[in-house]
Design an enzyme around this catalytic site. Sequence first.
Site, mmCIF file in Angstrom:
data_model
loop_
_atom_site.group_PDB
_atom_site.id
_atom_site.type_symbol
_atom_site.label_atom_id
_atom_site.label_comp_id
_atom_site.label_asym_id
_atom_site.label_seq_id
_atom_site.Cartn_x
_atom_site.Cartn_y
_atom_site.Cartn_z
ATOM 1 N N THR A 423 35.410 23.189 42.230
ATOM 2 C CA THR A 423 36.785 23.017 41.758
ATOM 3 C C THR A 423 37.199 24.217 40.904
ATOM 4 O OG1 THR A 423 36.398 20.637 41.695
ATOM 5 C CG2 THR A 423 38.359 21.385 40.592
ATOM 6 N N GLU A 462 35.926 15.386 49.989
ATOM 7 C CA GLU A 462 36.446 14.589 48.863
ATOM 8 C C GLU A 462 36.180 13.096 49.010
ATOM 9 O OE1 GLU A 462 37.477 15.945 45.460
ATOM 10 O OE2 GLU A 462 38.263 17.196 47.066
ATOM 11 N N SER A 489 39.589 10.592 41.146
ATOM 12 C CA SER A 489 39.248 11.942 40.700
ATOM 13 C C SER A 489 39.020 11.948 39.201
ATOM 14 C CB SER A 489 40.404 12.890 41.032
ATOM 15 O OG SER A 489 40.202 14.153 40.438
ATOM 16 N N GLY A 511 33.702 18.074 38.068
ATOM 17 C CA GLY A 511 33.544 16.651 38.390
ATOM 18 C C GLY A 511 33.922 15.804 37.192
#
Length: 619
Positions: A423, A462, A489, A511
């Site tokens: 990410t 995802e 998320s 995360g």
Amino acid sequence: MHTPTRRPFRTGAALVATAALTVSLTAARAAPDGRHHPGEPPRSPVATGFGGAVASVSPYATQAGLDVLEHGGNAVDAAVATAAALGVVEPYSAGIGGGGFFVYYDARTHKVSTIDGRETGPAAMTTNFFIDPATGQPLAFADAVNSGLSVGVPGTLMTWATALDKWGTIPLRKALQGGTDIAENGFVVDPTFNSFTAMNQARFSQIAPTAKLFLPNGAPPAVGSVFRNPDLADTYKLIAKDGPGVFYHGVLGQEVANTAQHPPTVANPTMYFRPGVLTASDIAHYTAPVQAPTHVNYQGLDVYSIAPPSSGGTTVGEALNILSNFDVSPSDQVQALHLYDEAARVAFADRNRWVGDAAFNNVPVRGLTSAAYGKDRSCLISATSTLTSPVAPGDPSAPHGGTTCPAGAPGGTEVAGTEGLSTTHLVTADKWGDVVSYTLTIEQTGGSAITVPGRGFLLNNEMTDFDFTPVHPGAPDPNLPDSGKRPRSSMSPTIVLKDGRPFLAVGSPGGASIITTVLQILVNRVDLGMSLPAAIAAPRASQRDRSVTDAEPAFLNLPQIPALQALGENFVLVAPSGTPTPEIGAATGLEFLPNGEVQAAAEPARRGGGSAMVVHPAR
Ligand code: GLU
């Protein structure tokens, strides 16, 4: 501080050719920190000045955003340009095969809005999607990651198109130009890109187009070599020409679905990539809704972030509401760190129990972010001892008087983390005062490892953010897979206003540790009085309602550690999956200083150091 190198803003395809490479290569010079790699734009983690700012993990991407600002674009335009460039230089963390969450402060309306660009489960997804029919047991996490099953409908391109359409000033084709240039002309491979590729080598070697692109000559691209991605340049050009419909209703979407259904393995693969169920119809039905942010008031500041399906806004918000009931101050660093850990512990107990896609569950957002609920939950926390995890979740839907401490309830469930350093987060601001805080991802570093053949981008994994089986036995799990559902998320892109004006923008990858990283930076800045660069650089720990608290090496060396251990805190060296280094997060942020300057800040060291630039550097 470096004065950023300027290069001409190219508005048409005909101007693409060589300018970017020429200028960025001639900009090469060794940085005092030794981390500069010949050919890169200058890399500096802090920049202060006027006229707008960008911070991201990559100097190429930051420069792409700055180019847009310098040519009259606004913060939204710059954010999309930066993100498109990150899709090229950070292809293992970001790209049109993934999703993310976009937070925007509009200086004209003084309103914060968000876009939910989260990937979505295929129509054929069921609650037992990750149960192996052969065994009746959940799939091993790695088997789910490395499969077509983990691929959700990508939301990133729809996020960009929506943001530009609603708040931008330039068309998508212009916002893609900087990224297209970099993909075509190449970027210099740094140690982070090299090591992230090496870490993925075993699985990347199994997928033919991934091996071809990211393992040229069978090995990770060498540090210092120039990496080009002509397929991605062509993909961006196709989107520039035909618009996002070519993805959501056209050939790219068909190819994404086909690739997820038939992972393009090499001949005689040694790993099994299960076929996925994603269809072109799933992709055609995707939406990236504009939705209200979460909001809490902390120390007189208005903190805005992302509502479900992210747990970021509610969990950072609840932890801040808990901390509001204590004196968190630099005069007692042990208590400050203890309270930070404990507030996160309690907030995570609620997050794990209550937060999932709000279209499928009644997520008690109002309760989770209410000051009264934070006060109720705060009474669990003691100044002289550490709570035992797992902590029982509270009931955010019940009325809260904030006067009595809830009786002890049976414990919750400890949730093992699978989070890594994948990410990426970027922030932008413009001269009009608009601000963007945007986190985007393809989930694991390297996503599903599946590249769409001939298109130059990786598909996300995802769907592995869903719980494979119910987490709390006997209680409904809001985060089980389902048809058309978005997995929970932890992304927490945040904008903080002071007296109605922008004060901070911050976010991070990592995360579930994204939540604690954003929380810790806010506590460092707001309560402990650090500057934003210091708040970002400070050693990190991450407590997520587990018996142990992950900590970076530098955190374990803090002088406060023995006193924290005496309170019962149990720190362990963080061992994130998906990164070769024991780090937590890779943040970027902005602070709007009282004199009208903006300070852009990135990591000085984590993930090889990030890049901050401003349009007019202060002298
Ligand atoms: N998939 C994660 C999330 O949405 C982000 C991945 C990461 O940062 O490691 O929370």
